[in-house]
Design an enzyme around this catalytic site. Structure first.
Site, mmCIF file in Angstrom:
data_model
loop_
_atom_site.group_PDB
_atom_site.id
_atom_site.type_symbol
_atom_site.label_atom_id
_atom_site.label_comp_id
_atom_site.label_asym_id
_atom_site.label_seq_id
_atom_site.Cartn_x
_atom_site.Cartn_y
_atom_site.Cartn_z
ATOM 1 N N ARG A 122 0.833 -1.193 0.000
ATOM 2 C CA ARG A 122 0.000 0.000 0.000
ATOM 3 C C ARG A 122 0.876 1.254 0.000
ATOM 4 O O ARG A 122 1.988 1.243 0.504
ATOM 5 C CB ARG A 122 -0.900 0.012 1.232
ATOM 6 C CG ARG A 122 -1.854 -1.149 1.301
ATOM 7 C CD ARG A 122 -2.776 -1.046 2.499
ATOM 8 N NE ARG A 122 -2.079 -1.203 3.762
ATOM 9 C CZ ARG A 122 -2.620 -0.941 4.958
ATOM 10 N NH1 ARG A 122 -3.844 -0.494 5.029
ATOM 11 N NH2 ARG A 122 -1.940 -1.119 6.060
ATOM 12 N N GLU A 161 -5.636 5.527 5.698
ATOM 13 C CA GLU A 161 -4.510 5.469 6.637
ATOM 14 C C GLU A 161 -3.269 6.154 6.059
ATOM 15 O O GLU A 161 -2.194 5.561 5.931
ATOM 16 C CB GLU A 161 -4.202 4.020 7.010
ATOM 17 C CG GLU A 161 -5.329 3.349 7.768
ATOM 18 C CD GLU A 161 -4.997 1.935 8.219
ATOM 19 O OE1 GLU A 161 -5.628 1.450 9.155
ATOM 20 O OE2 GLU A 161 -4.082 1.329 7.603
ATOM 21 N N GLU A 320 -12.532 1.421 11.133
ATOM 22 C CA GLU A 320 -12.056 0.040 11.145
ATOM 23 C C GLU A 320 -11.798 -0.399 12.572
ATOM 24 O O GLU A 320 -11.241 0.348 13.373
ATOM 25 C CB GLU A 320 -10.731 -0.118 10.378
ATOM 26 C CG GLU A 320 -10.785 0.012 8.885
ATOM 27 C CD GLU A 320 -9.413 -0.237 8.263
ATOM 28 O OE1 GLU A 320 -8.582 -0.946 8.902
ATOM 29 O OE2 GLU A 320 -9.155 0.277 7.169
ATOM 30 N N TRP A 328 -1.212 -9.298 11.648
ATOM 31 C CA TRP A 328 -0.002 -8.515 11.429
ATOM 32 C C TRP A 328 0.771 -8.225 12.714
ATOM 33 O O TRP A 328 1.776 -7.499 12.688
ATOM 34 C CB TRP A 328 -0.340 -7.198 10.725
ATOM 35 C CG TRP A 328 -1.575 -6.490 11.209
ATOM 36 C CD1 TRP A 328 -2.825 -6.576 10.686
ATOM 37 C CD2 TRP A 328 -1.686 -5.580 12.312
ATOM 38 N NE1 TRP A 328 -3.707 -5.787 11.381
ATOM 39 C CE2 TRP A 328 -3.034 -5.159 12.385
ATOM 40 C CE3 TRP A 328 -0.772 -5.075 13.234
ATOM 41 C CZ2 TRP A 328 -3.490 -4.261 13.340
ATOM 42 C CZ3 TRP A 328 -1.233 -4.171 14.197
ATOM 43 C CH2 TRP A 328 -2.582 -3.783 14.238
#
Length: 705
Positions: A122, A161, A320, A328
């Site tokens: 990302r 994010e 979220e 993770w």
């Protein structure tokens, strides 16, 4: 804050657009279209009323530079709208298509060693790249033109994010942008040289074209701390500027729908100065992932307390969190015994009006395939999905009862948080590399809970003058103006508690002189009535040396002790260092915790690090109930419960209020004398007497008054 955007909340597709939002990230492009109808059936069954859509879908929307594919997105938005499910539509820029990287490799960010950060994850893009920005804003405009008038799309979700993978960029574009940022901030190179203290180690610059970013300088090299702090500020600003560019590109076409982006606030991460970001969104959103272990619920309350402050008390959005385990962390523990529901209602208790998860359906492939979801790999006939349905019904109950739009009632104490002090504690140039401002904020927050009360967490740069008491834990950086605000606050009758490593440096990372804490050229010392000469730093690294020191009141310090003189005869010494270990370091009998009357108020100095239990003891024995903002000091009337084991929050509107009660630990808690309507009970039994309840582990009780 003066230029803060007007609060706007996204509508649902319900009658009147009201209700608590419930749903999550939806990635239909990961699945064949024959699954979409099944998804929507399950969403309706669970009570889902909103989804975040297209967050990572740029490559599906624009598979080639000159080819756009909106058909699939049209179809899923239409299906969701017909099902009464609103869409929070993303700008889709969190990940770029591979063809863009292949065509324009110059958009890649670089690490501090000068290596490009390759595509495949990302945010593999540089926010200062003009080429990338051109492509990203073209995408934003295309989305706005196509969906700006679509009634199913009720909000815009910018990026995702920001800073997750490109918070620090060392490419040449970033270098040029940093030089321009410095010139705007300082005006002249002389002012910059003075701010960075470049006469140390011969770093004086003759012009802004000599300004460098802190790339790798060799193993164990120490970066100029003023330069490093400004690079942190620049990294925050460049991403904020990118967000605003995306937002404004859409707003030019579609101005009438609210904008947000998901922050990353938990006590293990808070990488941006969200006090600045909060002013640029129409409603504040957060991604929160629980901390495993005994601090689970306390950490959630702590993170949410900061979110409520960033929202200025207005409702905010959980964009979220997880239904159960993530994939993770070093330890990926699952949720149990009702925690999926309990955590969600806890967010509501702390001011949230939206509860969303990553993600709707667990992925069958990719980096996050073992991240829990609303529909797990095992499908519909699972305990986890049944809990999701139970939560959807609970949120509808709370929404129908009128919780939405009410606001969290503040406490009397503010723990002050400073993103810049958090950045500063990471410097290699401090007396200890073990400082952590945000963790100290969390420890103080937990200590107030353990003392039977609740504190708020407020950004230092916001207005905290309405509180009775403010606490500054490891707020390393205090400007002269910060200190003047504190002085006026205390002189006017407020109480301030100054932590052991607070007020040591100014906003340029210059050490305040004259003794510690020197902030405000001695104004802070004058308020406290003390003057520190040295720091005493402990650690297990020194074999054979004491690694803890005891205080005269039974507390223990293990990291940092201030060696101070008491300069004012009026100072009350509440505890001293005592014992053999203190004598070993020439601290036996030296003041460790003090109180000084100043003006109409009081100034406390906690001159050493303490664990949560000792901080709670200080709050209980050192502060009186008024100074700790204790709303539970007298329970002669109203509900009776143990305020240490039970968290109570109140959300209030013009004509109605809601009391939330949640156990903090593993054991059942009991409440009696409750007046009002029990609108929601989870793992909670009514007692034999009216107004009495037993709330089991991870349970919730919500009372409407």
């Amino acid at each position: 804050m003066a230029n803060r955007r007007t609060f706007r909340w996204p509508s649902l597709l319900t009658e009147g657009g009201r209700g608590i939002a419930f749903g999550g990230d939806y990635n239909p492009d990961q699945w064949s279209e024959d699954i979409w109808d099944e998804d929507i059936r399950l969403m309706k069954q669970a009570g889902v009323n909103t989804v975040a859509l297209a967050i990572f879908s740029w490559d599906r929307i624009q598979p080639e530079e000159h080819r756009w594919e909106f058909g699939w997105l049209d179809r899923i938005i239409d299906k969701l709208g017909k099902a009464g499910i609103a869409v929070d539509l993303a700008s889709a820029t969190a990940t770029a298509p591979l063809w863009l990287y292949e065509t324009h490799s110059e958009v890649l960010p670089h690490d501090k060693f000068g290596h490009p950060i390759n595509a495949g994850s990302r945010q593999s893009w540089s926010p200062t790249s003009p080429v990338f920005k051109e492509y990203a804003l073209t995408l934003c405009r295309k989305l706005a033109e196509r969906y700006g008038d679509n009634p199913t799309v009720t909000a815009w979700h910018m990026g995702n994010e920001y800073g997750w993978n490109n918070r620090y960029d060392y490419c040449d574009n970033a270098l040029h942008a940093f030089r321009a940022w410095c010139e705007r901030k300082y005006g002249t190179i002389g002012a910059l040289n003075q701010a960075w203290g470049t006469t140390f180690w011969g770093q004086e610059m003759n012009g802004f074209d000599e300004v460098l970013i802190p790339r790798f300088m060799g193993a164990d090299s120490m970066v100029n701390p003023g330069q490093k702090l400004d690079f942190e500020r620049f990294g925050n600003d460049m991403l904020l500027d990118f967000y605003k560019a995306e937002r404004d590109a859409i707003a030019e076409i579609c101005p009438d729908k609210p904008f947000t982006t998901n922050f990353m606030v938990s006590t293990d991460q808070c990488c941006m100065d969200y006090a600045d970001w909060a002013g640029e969104v129409d409603f504040v959103s957060n991604d929160h992932y629980f901390h495993e272990g005994e601090s689970h619920i306390d950490e959630l309350f702590c993170s949410d307390a900061l979110m409520d402050a960033l929202a200025l008390g207005k409702p905010w959005y959980v964009m979220e969190h997880s239904t159960s385990a993530v994939q993770w962390k070093d330890l990926n523990t699952r949720k149990r015994k009702g925690e999926t529901v309990r955590d969600s209602i806890a967010h509501v208790a702390m001011g949230a009006d939206a509860i969303n998860f990553f993600q709707w359906r667990a992925s069958a492939f990719g980096a996050e395939s073992f991240h829990s979801a609303m529909v797990p790999h095992a499908g519909e006939d699972t305990r986890l999905y049944r809990q999701v349905c139970e939560l959807g019904a609970a949120l509808k109950t709370l929404g129908d009862a009128g919780v939405q739009g009410t606001e969290l009632v503040p406490s009397g104490t503010a723990i002050l948080f400073s993103a810049e002090s958090e950045w500063a504690t990471r410097s290699e140039t401090l007396p200890s590399k073990k400082l952590n401002h945000w963790h100290d904020v969390r420890d103080w927050y937990r200590a107030f809970l353990d003392a039977g009360t609740r504190a708020d967490i407020v950004p230092l740069k916001y207005d905290w003058s309405g509180y009775r008491t403010v606490v500054l834990p490891t707020v390393l950086i205090l400007s002269g103006e910060d200190v003047n605000r504190l002085e006026r606050f205390v002189r006017g009758g407020g109480t301030v508690v100054v932590g052991y490593a607070t007020g040591l440096i100014d906003e340029n990372f210059h050490t305040w002189l004259g003794g510690y804490p020197g902030a405000g050229d001695g104004v802070l010392r004058g308020m406290l009535g003390i003057r520190g000469e040295e720091f005493n730093i402990l650690g297990a690294e020194a074999a054979g040396e004491p690694c803890e020191i005891h205080l005269s009141n039974g507390m223990t310090t293990r990291l940092w002790q201030n060696d101070i003189n008491v300069d004012d005869d009026g100072v009350d010494v509440l505890a001293t260092y005592a014992g053999e270990e203190a004598d070993e370091w020439d601290l036996d009998g030296t003041a460790a915790i003090t109180r000084n009357a100043y003006g109409e108020g009081s100034a406390y100095f906690v001159g050493c690090d303490l664990d949560v239990a000792d901080l709670a003891m200080f709050i209980t024995t050192g502060l009186n109930p008024a100074e700790r903002g204790d709303r539970n000091a007298s329970q002669e009337s109203g509900p009776h419960y143990d305020p240490i084991t039970t968290l109570h929050t109140e959300r209030a509107g013009a004509e109605v209020a809601f009391d939330f009660y949640l156990p903090r630990g593993k054991h059942e808690v009991k409440i009696d004398g409750v007046e009002g309507e029990p609108v929601y009970r989870f793992r909670c039994d009514e007692g034999t007497e009216p107004g009495s309840y037993a709330i089991h582990r991870n349970g919730v009780l919500v009372i409407k008054r």
